[in-house]
Design a protein around this motif. Structure first.
Motif, PDB file in Angstrom:
ATOM      1  N   THR A   1       6.780  10.223  -3.171  1.00  0.00           N
ATOM      2  CA  THR A   1       6.007   9.163  -3.214  1.00  0.00           C
ATOM      3  C   THR A   1       4.409   9.360  -3.398  1.00  0.00           C
ATOM      4  O   THR A   1       3.857   8.698  -4.433  1.00  0.00           O
ATOM      5  CB  THR A   1       6.001   8.277  -2.166  1.00  0.00           C
ATOM      6  OG1 THR A   1       7.332   7.975  -1.997  1.00  0.00           O
ATOM      7  CG2 THR A   1       5.233   6.918  -2.123  1.00  0.00           C
ATOM      8  N   LEU A   2       3.754  10.115  -2.904  1.00  0.00           N
ATOM      9  CA  LEU A   2       2.532  10.490  -3.269  1.00  0.00           C
ATOM     10  C   LEU A   2       2.419  11.243  -4.508  1.00  0.00           C
ATOM     11  O   LEU A   2       1.295  10.617  -5.090  1.00  0.00           O
ATOM     12  CB  LEU A   2       2.032  11.450  -1.983  1.00  0.00           C
ATOM     13  CG  LEU A   2       1.884  11.196  -0.690  1.00  0.00           C
ATOM     14  CD1 LEU A   2       1.388  12.158   0.233  1.00  0.00           C
ATOM     15  CD2 LEU A   2       0.593  10.106  -0.736  1.00  0.00           C
TER      16      LEU A   2
ATOM     17  N   ASN B   1       0.905  -1.298   0.038  1.00  0.00           N
ATOM     18  CA  ASN B   1       0.021  -0.037   0.065  1.00  0.00           C
ATOM     19  C   ASN B   1       0.833   1.185  -0.017  1.00  0.00           C
ATOM     20  O   ASN B   1       1.455   1.609   0.996  1.00  0.00           O
ATOM     21  CB  ASN B   1      -0.991   0.122   1.432  1.00  0.00           C
ATOM     22  CG  ASN B   1      -1.911   1.073   1.265  1.00  0.00           C
ATOM     23  OD1 ASN B   1      -1.656   2.056   0.563  1.00  0.00           O
ATOM     24  ND2 ASN B   1      -3.096   0.877   1.894  1.00  0.00           N
ATOM     25  N   MET B   2       1.062   1.817  -1.118  1.00  0.00           N
ATOM     26  CA  MET B   2       2.065   3.062  -1.150  1.00  0.00           C
ATOM     27  C   MET B   2       1.399   4.229  -0.611  1.00  0.00           C
ATOM     28  O   MET B   2       2.175   5.096  -0.042  1.00  0.00           O
ATOM     29  CB  MET B   2       2.290   3.158  -2.705  1.00  0.00           C
ATOM     30  CG  MET B   2       3.200   2.158  -3.380  1.00  0.00           C
ATOM     31  SD  MET B   2       4.446   1.457  -2.501  1.00  0.00           S
ATOM     32  CE  MET B   2       5.745   2.834  -2.674  1.00  0.00           C
ATOM     33  N   TYR B   3       0.174   4.397  -0.519  1.00  0.00           N
ATOM     34  CA  TYR B   3      -0.278   5.389   0.400  1.00  0.00           C
ATOM     35  C   TYR B   3       0.019   5.263   1.646  1.00  0.00           C
ATOM     36  O   TYR B   3       0.641   6.200   2.469  1.00  0.00           O
ATOM     37  CB  TYR B   3      -1.985   5.543   0.354  1.00  0.00           C
ATOM     38  CG  TYR B   3      -2.462   6.032  -0.983  1.00  0.00           C
ATOM     39  CD1 TYR B   3      -2.276   7.486  -1.268  1.00  0.00           C
ATOM     40  CD2 TYR B   3      -2.858   5.268  -1.817  1.00  0.00           C
ATOM     41  CE1 TYR B   3      -2.873   7.823  -2.441  1.00  0.00           C
ATOM     42  CE2 TYR B   3      -3.427   5.598  -2.971  1.00  0.00           C
ATOM     43  CZ  TYR B   3      -3.477   7.164  -3.312  1.00  0.00           C
ATOM     44  OH  TYR B   3      -4.086   7.525  -4.591  1.00  0.00           O
ATOM     45  N   PHE B   4       0.120   4.007   2.421  1.00  0.00           N
ATOM     46  CA  PHE B   4       0.482   3.867   3.760  1.00  0.00           C
ATOM     47  C   PHE B   4       2.043   4.169   3.863  1.00  0.00           C
ATOM     48  O   PHE B   4       2.359   4.951   4.562  1.00  0.00           O
ATOM     49  CB  PHE B   4       0.252   2.483   4.232  1.00  0.00           C
ATOM     50  CG  PHE B   4       0.824   2.237   5.572  1.00  0.00           C
ATOM     51  CD1 PHE B   4      -0.115   2.344   6.621  1.00  0.00           C
ATOM     52  CD2 PHE B   4       1.943   1.830   5.726  1.00  0.00           C
ATOM     53  CE1 PHE B   4       0.256   2.083   8.058  1.00  0.00           C
ATOM     54  CE2 PHE B   4       2.428   1.409   7.254  1.00  0.00           C
ATOM     55  CZ  PHE B   4       1.478   1.970   8.146  1.00  0.00           C
TER      56      PHE B   4
ATOM     57  N   ILE C   1       2.163   8.496  -7.081  1.00  0.00           N
ATOM     58  CA  ILE C   1       0.992   7.888  -7.157  1.00  0.00           C
ATOM     59  C   ILE C   1      -0.067   8.442  -7.797  1.00  0.00           C
ATOM     60  O   ILE C   1      -0.901   7.846  -8.791  1.00  0.00           O
ATOM     61  CB  ILE C   1       0.663   7.604  -5.430  1.00  0.00           C
ATOM     62  CG1 ILE C   1       1.525   6.524  -4.853  1.00  0.00           C
ATOM     63  CG2 ILE C   1      -0.985   6.777  -5.454  1.00  0.00           C
ATOM     64  CD1 ILE C   1       1.363   6.490  -3.307  1.00  0.00           C
ATOM     65  N   LEU C   2      -0.278   9.566  -7.430  1.00  0.00           N
ATOM     66  CA  LEU C   2      -1.312  10.578  -7.978  1.00  0.00           C
ATOM     67  C   LEU C   2      -1.227  10.550  -9.432  1.00  0.00           C
ATOM     68  O   LEU C   2      -1.849  10.756 -10.559  1.00  0.00           O
ATOM     69  CB  LEU C   2      -1.593  11.888  -7.449  1.00  0.00           C
ATOM     70  CG  LEU C   2      -1.778  12.012  -5.861  1.00  0.00           C
ATOM     71  CD1 LEU C   2      -1.698  13.408  -5.256  1.00  0.00           C
ATOM     72  CD2 LEU C   2      -3.214  11.332  -5.755  1.00  0.00           C
TER      73      LEU C   2
ATOM     74  N   LYS D   1      -2.303   7.468 -11.210  1.00  0.00           N
ATOM     75  CA  LYS D   1      -3.661   7.583 -11.491  1.00  0.00           C
ATOM     76  C   LYS D   1      -4.266   8.130 -12.648  1.00  0.00           C
ATOM     77  O   LYS D   1      -5.300   7.835 -12.966  1.00  0.00           O
ATOM     78  CB  LYS D   1      -3.993   8.011 -10.073  1.00  0.00           C
ATOM     79  CG  LYS D   1      -3.940   7.314  -8.592  1.00  0.00           C
ATOM     80  CD  LYS D   1      -4.741   5.989  -8.780  1.00  0.00           C
ATOM     81  CE  LYS D   1      -4.483   5.208  -7.369  1.00  0.00           C
ATOM     82  NZ  LYS D   1      -5.224   3.826  -7.090  1.00  0.00           N
TER      83      LYS D   1
ATOM     84  N   ALA E   1       3.752   6.150   2.002  1.00  0.00           N
ATOM     85  CA  ALA E   1       4.205   7.622   1.907  1.00  0.00           C
ATOM     86  C   ALA E   1       3.906   8.367   3.227  1.00  0.00           C
ATOM     87  O   ALA E   1       4.568   9.244   3.760  1.00  0.00           O
ATOM     88  CB  ALA E   1       3.269   8.164   0.795  1.00  0.00           C
ATOM     89  N   PHE E   2       2.585   8.057   3.660  1.00  0.00           N
ATOM     90  CA  PHE E   2       2.263   8.866   4.945  1.00  0.00           C
ATOM     91  C   PHE E   2       3.200   8.429   6.242  1.00  0.00           C
ATOM     92  O   PHE E   2       3.366   9.152   7.084  1.00  0.00           O
ATOM     93  CB  PHE E   2       0.593   8.488   5.339  1.00  0.00           C
ATOM     94  CG  PHE E   2      -0.313   9.240   4.566  1.00  0.00           C
ATOM     95  CD1 PHE E   2      -0.212  10.649   4.572  1.00  0.00           C
ATOM     96  CD2 PHE E   2      -0.887   8.776   3.490  1.00  0.00           C
ATOM     97  CE1 PHE E   2      -1.171  11.567   3.882  1.00  0.00           C
ATOM     98  CE2 PHE E   2      -1.806   9.592   2.753  1.00  0.00           C
ATOM     99  CZ  PHE E   2      -1.734  10.806   3.029  1.00  0.00           C
TER     100      PHE E   2
END
Length: 227
Positions: A219-220, A71-74, A223-224, A227, A76-77
């Motif tokens: 990283t964010l 989970n790249m969102y995880f 990801i965006l 998308k 990144a945060f």
């Protein structure tokens, strides 16, 4: 495994003293003697053992935690959170505790930080050093304790990984590539430890905070963009 070697090389004097003190402690138990003042190396052994205990709470959910790496969102945060921890550590009043004065509760709290840092994207050393600063450790001791405490953690992780690898089957023709990776990790890990020790002398971890924030933002952004 490479970073384990790096830790041994960087702190071999501390490790040697603890090994010698371990056998001295066994001798005291056999003869029923107690030193008037507990040697620092013997207290360090106890602090490392106690600080490692919270990791056992992670074992039942080990696979789920490793799965968070997808989970790249995880991730990144988690990098952004690590940056915030490092930034906060610079603003904590300087502590004075060392292995002579640190309590078992201090060790447990730093160990909880290490357990949390098993999550992908959260820096183990960054979290444990920050936790050490918050419980009042002297900065140099916070760094030393963090890396010495990593030795049983990394060793245990390697044993679990080796068990999984043996069950899954090892491609022996790729072992030389893995060994190169171990050597590179050892070399880079040693240089990183030297760098962190230098930064600890200056009392500034802000550089690493900025790095984590930048890594998290990039990283964010990636990801965006995808998308």
């Amino acid at each position: 495994l490479g970073t384990l070697f790096a830790g041994f090389i960087a702190y071999w004097e501390d490790i040697r003293d603890m090994v010698l003190e371990f056998f001295s402690g066994v001798g005291d138990l056999v003869h029923g003697t107690t030193p008037a003042r507990v040697p620092p190396a013997r207290r360090m052994i106890l602090l490392i053992i106690v600080g490692t205990l919270p990791l056992f709470a992670v074992l039942p959910v080990k696979d789920a935690i490793e799965g968070l790496g997808d989970n790249m969102y995880f991730v990144a945060f988690a990098l952004l959170a690590t940056g915030c921890l490092l930034f906060a550590s610079d603003r904590v009043p300087r502590g004075r505790k060392t292995e002579r004065s640190a309590t078992l509760l201090d060790a447990v709290l730093v160990g909880v930080g290490q357990a949390v840092a098993t999550c992908p994207g959260i820096s183990r050393s960054g979290t444990t050093i920050t936790a050490g600063c918050f419980v009042g450790f002297e900065r140099k001791f916070a760094v030393r304790y963090s890396f010495l405490m990593s030795i049983p953690a990394i060793l245990g992780a390697n044993l679990l990984s080796l068990k999984d690898a043996l069950e899954a089957g090892i491609l022996w023709e790729e072992v030389p590539v893995y060994l190169v990776g171990v050597a590179v990790a050892a070399g880079v890990g040693y240089l990183c430890i030297r760098l962190i020790r230098l930064v600890a002398d200056k009392g500034k971890f802000g550089f690493f905070a900025c790095y984590c924030w930048l890594a998290g933002i990039v990283t964010l952004a990636l990801i965006l963009t995808q998308k």
